[in-house]
Structure formats: structure tokens, C-alpha cells
Design an enzyme around this catalytic site. Structure first.
Site, PDB file in Angstrom:
ATOM      1  N   GLU A  19       0.839  -1.192   0.000  1.00 19.91           N
ATOM      2  CA  GLU A  19       0.000   0.000   0.000  1.00 19.91           C
ATOM      3  C   GLU A  19       0.882   1.253   0.000  1.00 19.91           C
ATOM      4  OE1 GLU A  19      -3.133  -0.787  -0.265  1.00 19.91           O
ATOM      5  OE2 GLU A  19      -3.873  -2.080   1.338  1.00 19.91           O
TER       6      GLU A  19
ATOM      7  N   GLU B 239      -3.791 -10.184   0.527  1.00 17.27           N
ATOM      8  CA  GLU B 239      -5.036 -10.165   1.301  1.00 17.27           C
ATOM      9  C   GLU B 239      -6.080 -11.163   0.790  1.00 17.27           C
ATOM     10  OE1 GLU B 239      -3.154  -6.180   2.290  1.00 17.27           O
ATOM     11  OE2 GLU B 239      -3.236  -7.582   0.600  1.00 17.27           O
TER      12      GLU B 239
END
Length: 269
Positions: free
Chosen positions: A123, A143
Site C-alpha cells: 500500500e 489479502e
């Protein structure tokens, strides 16, 4: 202090993630520290470029699930029970701000990826402008492997930064990939040997610092604001920012230094 911040005389703010025992995973305290480091970089006039790296075998692996999930659950419970927006000095958005989601920093940011870069590390990488990686580094948006969602900016930024098919492979397959494959996808600027990582990252920093800092900041601002709108508005933004640069002290100093055959003395104004 697991998050180190040092501003040198060379105008480079060096940020180091130093939790090798946890692969540089973050809990609420560390997310707060990292957010504070970015805020400090953004606010300090003498900080012209940031360089971020990690200690040990990881760049950053996101949240420390053993501590962060219970912390955030308790935090949200207290928030729901009372009219407060912070607990113990921590805010709910510290995590997203720490990984540069929605943060308006128009100064250049260089990532020196020393090792594992997944979850929150990926991120944050999306908010960095120049990315140099060790050839031992690995990358992944993992994820979905756990039935989770990468909500720190990756699903928005990655398809805007690398070719769409590569971005979708990265996001949907949730594979862990090596540095050379990440380079071929367009995720990185350069891959190098571990012992040369900081040297190569510093080289990018000094190449940027050779340029007018105001011009550099406004160039990045034009790019980021332009990407968030249509072409007509992007051209308007570009013209607005060009006017600010051309009326600056640095815009006078640059041509003067060229004429006098000397290095420019930039002020950032």
C-alpha cells in the site's frame, strides 16, 4: 523508536522502519509514528526528498495482526460509545495515512525496498514515486489469500501505475513475486544487489536534488492532481502551477546560474 526520522544537511529526510523482530509490522503506536514522520517531512521546509527503507529481512508487512486487530477493535468500541475521534492520542485513520493513502505530499518520495513488501508495505509503495529494490525483495497483495481486502490504496493506485493486465494479475492471483518480475511489470525503477540498495536510492535522491525543489514539487503536484480529474481540468491545473513556478525566485536563479556557468543556489521559493 521503531520509526526513525533524520533530516540531513543534504535536504534528504531518511525514514527507517526498525522492527525487524516483527518484520516491520505496525501496531497503532507504530502507525502513529510513521504517520507523524510523513507529516514532519511534509511540513519541514528543508526536507526536499524523503527516502524510506526497512531494517532486516522486510521492508514492511503491514499491520501486526497479533496486536493491531485487538487494538483497533477496542478503539472502535470506545469510539462508538462516546463522541471522541482519538484514543490515547491515536486516530482511526493513522494506519491509512501512514501508508500514504489520501495523503497530499507533493515532495518526492523514494522507496529502498530491502526485503518483503506485502500488505501495508505494498500500500505504501504505491505512494512512493521512485522504487529501488534489492534483488532479494519480494512483493505481493496477499489479502485475498486470507479472504481479506487491500483497502489501503492498492486497488486504486496499482491499475493507474502499471499496465492493467499486470495490475489485475497482481491483485487477483495474490501471488508473491520476486523483484525482477516486479521490475518487468513496471512496479519498480531498478533492482540491485542488497549491498548497493542504499547507494542506488541515494543516487536517485541526489539526481532529484540537482533540480529546483519548487519545480519538482509542482511537477509532482500537477501529475497527481491531473490523474484525479479529466484532461481539461488537468490542463488548467498545469497552467496554474506553471505560473507559480515561473514567478518564483528559483525560476530566476536557474537561468542566471546557467548563464554564469555555475551550480544554482536553490531556495525552494
Amino acid at each position: 523508536m521503531p520509526i526513525h526520522y533524520q533530516l540531513g544537511d543534504d535536504h534528504i529526510a531518511r525514514i527507517v522502519l526498525d522492527r525487524p523482530e516483527a518484520m516491520n509490522a505496525m501496531d497503532m503506536e507504530h502507525f502513529f509514528q510513521l504517520r507523524s514522520a510523513w507529516d514532519r517531512f511534509n511540513e519541514e521546509d528543508d526536507a526536499w526528498v524523503a527516502l524510506i527503507t526497512g531494517v532486516g529481512e522486510a521492508f514492511m508487512v503491514g499491520a501486526d495482526l497479533k496486536t493491531y486487530i485487538p487494538q483497533i477493535t477496542e478503539y472502535q468500541r470506545k469510539i462508538s460509545e462516546g463522541d471522541v475521534d482519538s484514543i490515547g492520542g491515536f486516530r482511526l485513520d493513522d494506519g491509512s495515512r501512514a501508508v500514504l493513502r489520501g495523503v497530499k505530499i507533493y515532495k518526492p518520495i523514494i522507496a529502498a525496498v530491502n526485503g518483503t513488501c506485502v500488505a501495508g508495505g505494498m500500500e505504501m509503495l504505491g505512494g512512493c514515486d521512485i522504487r529501488v529494490a534489492s534483488d532479494t525483495a519480494t512483493f505481493g497483495v496477499l489479502e485475498p489469500k486470507r479472504g481479506l481486502f487491500a483497502g489501503g490504496g492498492t486497488t486504486v493506485r496499482l491499475p493507474r501505475q502499471i499496465p492493467f493486465p499486470a495490475a489485475m494479475e497482481f491483485l487477483l492471483c495474490a501471488d508473491r513475486i520476486g523483484a525482477q518480475q516486479a521490475l518487468s511489470m513496471g512496479l519498480l525503477n531498478e533492482v540491485t544487489r542488497p549491498e548497493r540498495l542504499m547507494e542506488r536510492a541515494e543516487d536517485y535522491a541526489h539526481r532529484i536534488l540537482a533540480n529546483g525543489p519548487l519545480a519538482v514539487r509542482k511537477t509532482k503536484e500537477s501529475v497527481l492532481r491531473g490523474l484525479a480529474t479529466d484532461m481539461r481540468e488537468a490542463y488548467r491545473i498545469e497552467s496554474e502551477l506553471a505560473g507559480e513556478v515561473f514567478s518564483s525566485e528559483d525560476a530566476t536563479e536557474g537561468p542566471k546560474a546557467f548563464k554564469e556557468k555555475r551550480p544554482p543556489n536553490w531556495t525552494g521559493r
